[in-house]
Design a protein around this motif. Structure first.
Motif, short mmCIF file in Angstrom:
data_model
loop_
_atom_site.label_atom_id
_atom_site.label_comp_id
_atom_site.label_asym_id
_atom_site.label_seq_id
_atom_site.Cartn_x
_atom_site.Cartn_y
_atom_site.Cartn_z
N TYR A 92 -2.33 -5.90 1.56
CA TYR A 92 -2.10 -5.03 2.68
C TYR A 92 -0.68 -4.89 2.95
O TYR A 92 -0.41 -3.60 3.21
N ALA A 93 0.27 -5.86 2.72
CA ALA A 93 1.82 -5.89 3.07
C ALA A 93 2.10 -4.88 1.63
O ALA A 93 3.20 -4.07 2.35
N VAL A 94 1.99 -5.31 0.70
CA VAL A 94 2.37 -4.53 -0.49
C VAL A 94 2.09 -3.10 -0.47
O VAL A 94 3.13 -2.21 -0.71
N GLY A 95 1.16 -2.72 0.10
CA GLY A 95 0.81 -1.24 0.12
C GLY A 95 1.41 -0.56 0.88
O GLY A 95 1.59 0.85 0.85
N GLN A 96 2.14 -0.92 2.11
CA GLN A 96 2.77 -0.36 3.26
C GLN A 96 3.73 0.42 3.00
O GLN A 96 3.91 1.83 3.37
N PRO A 97 4.79 0.00 1.93
CA PRO A 97 6.10 0.73 1.60
C PRO A 97 5.49 2.04 0.95
O PRO A 97 6.28 3.12 0.95
N PHE A 98 4.46 2.16 0.32
CA PHE A 98 3.84 3.60 -0.27
C PHE A 98 3.12 4.41 0.70
O PHE A 98 3.26 5.56 0.67
#
Length: 400
Positions: free
Chosen positions: A63-69
């Motif tokens: 969930y966190a890793v996807g946020q910057p994209f």
């Protein structure tokens, strides 16, 4: 990039809040469904409680890793379009989880689910921020949270009951149906803003958005605080069912009822948001929230209390959490009005990094300190965070 909006009549936002609330319902239902099922899945796949609880870390980290994209995508292609596509993918992945035949496959699917779930609530918050003036924003976000939290409650409370009567796979089938229905609502009911100006999606554009976010000196501090908050709050839920089973021998349905108490506290917050904002203001809301959560944790650490008392304690905990976190959410929507999707996505990234760290930290604390000691450690941390935050972070939006 979407242009910031300075004023919109609250009445005109009602369909937006209701539909986006339904999207939040579907997303949080999916997010919390595993918590009451941890002992059940441990027996199903022959794994330890800690290994099953690690699925929460996989979901949250993804969930966190996807946020910057996802933030720049939403700023470029449109927030409503991003939400509807992510909900459709959420439905497909939830259905795939229902047919998982191994622990490893289910873990990979849950991690993938975390990525697409991240394109719903943070982007919905940014969409509300685009349309609501700051004076009304925390109140409207509170109303959005009520519907979102009902999903959290339903996910925690219903998954245990459904699993006991129809099997744990049925829980994921229901989650898929909810996500699909929410995606359809967005497509049919909501329309993009006609005056929204968006730049084409590009790496350079994404970097420009993030430069805009971090040009605000408050951004880094707010994100660091939210990582800490997420670690202290979300380290507990994956272990609640196992703790209650060890203490009182209760099953997943009753454990789910306890965890759902957090959502009930959030609903109380959502109903009272306007009064709380007007009477307390952001700083007092943060302090009060931290102290209430600390109190709930301290009482839950007492092993001699009956299991049903935990329902009230988690309700108190949920109310305290949303007092604090609701304030942080409103702050995040104002960090970079011209790149609001990116700012709020980074906020969600910070929260879910904490969400991923929390279960690992709690597992270590349980091993070293035992159940009571670990819970008391987290209680001290969240209480201290509530007290310190207004002293180190200027909170925009005084009492209205």
């Amino acid at each position: 990039m979407d242009k910031p909006v300075t004023a919109t009549k609250p009445a005109s936002l009602r369909p937006l809040i209701l539909v986006l609330g339904a999207c939040g319902f579907a997303s949080t239902f999916t997010m919390r469904i595993l918590d009451p099922l941890v002992p059940t899945l441990a027996a199903e796949f022959g794994r330890t409680i800690a290994q099953i609880a690690a699925m929460a870390t996989a979901f949250s980290f993804a969930y966190a890793v996807g946020q910057p994209f996802l933030g720049p995508i939403a700023d470029s292609v449109g927030k409503l379009r991003t939400i509807s596509v992510c909900l459709g993918l959420l439905a497909l992945l939830s259905m795939a989880a229902a047919f998982s035949l191994s622990f490893d496959v289910l873990t990979v699917i849950r991690a993938s689910t975390g990525i697409v779930a991240g394109g719903v609530i943070p982007i919905a918050m940014a969409a509300i921020g685009d349309r609501a003036p700051m004076a009304e924003r925390q109140v409207l976000l509170g109303r959005f949270l009520v519907l979102m939290i009902v999903g959290q409650m339903a996910g925690a409370a219903c998954s245990g009951v459904i699993a006991e009567h129809f099997g744990w796979r049925s829980v994921f089938v229901m989650a898929a149906a909810m996500a699909a229905a929410a995606a359809l609502l967005v497509i049919v009911v909501l329309k993009p803003r006609p005056d929204a100006a968006r730049l084409p999606l590009s790496f350079a554009g994404a970097l420009a958005n993030y430069r805009s976010v971090f040009a605000n000196p408050r951004s880094k501090l707010l994100y660091a605080i939210v990582i800490t908050e997420g670690s202290l709050i979300f380290g507990m839920p994956p272990y609640v069912a196992a703790i209650l089973q060890e203490r009182s021998g209760i099953g997943p349905s009753l454990a789910g009822l306890v965890i759902a108490g957090t959502g009930l506290g959030g609903i109380i917050y959502g109903i009272l948001t306007r009064i709380l904002v007007e009477r307390l203001g952001p700083a007092r809301m943060t302090v009060t929230g931290g102290l209430l959560m600390a109190t709930g944790y301290v009482l839950f650490s007492l092993p001699f209390l009956p299991w049903w008392s935990a329902v009230g304690l988690f309700t108190l905990n949920g109310f305290g959490f949303f007092l604090m976190h609701g304030t942080f959410q409103a702050q995040a929507t104002e960090l970079a009005p011209t790149a609001r999707g990116s700012a709020v996505s980074l906020f969600a990234c910070a929260l879910f990094l904490g969400h991923a760290i929390g279960p690992v930290a709690m597992g270590i604390a349980l091993h070293l300190l035992g159940t009571t000691g670990a819970i008391l450690l987290f209680a001290a941390g969240i209480g201290l965070l509530g007290i310190v935050t207004p002293r180190i972070l200027p909170l925009a939006g005084s009492r209205t």
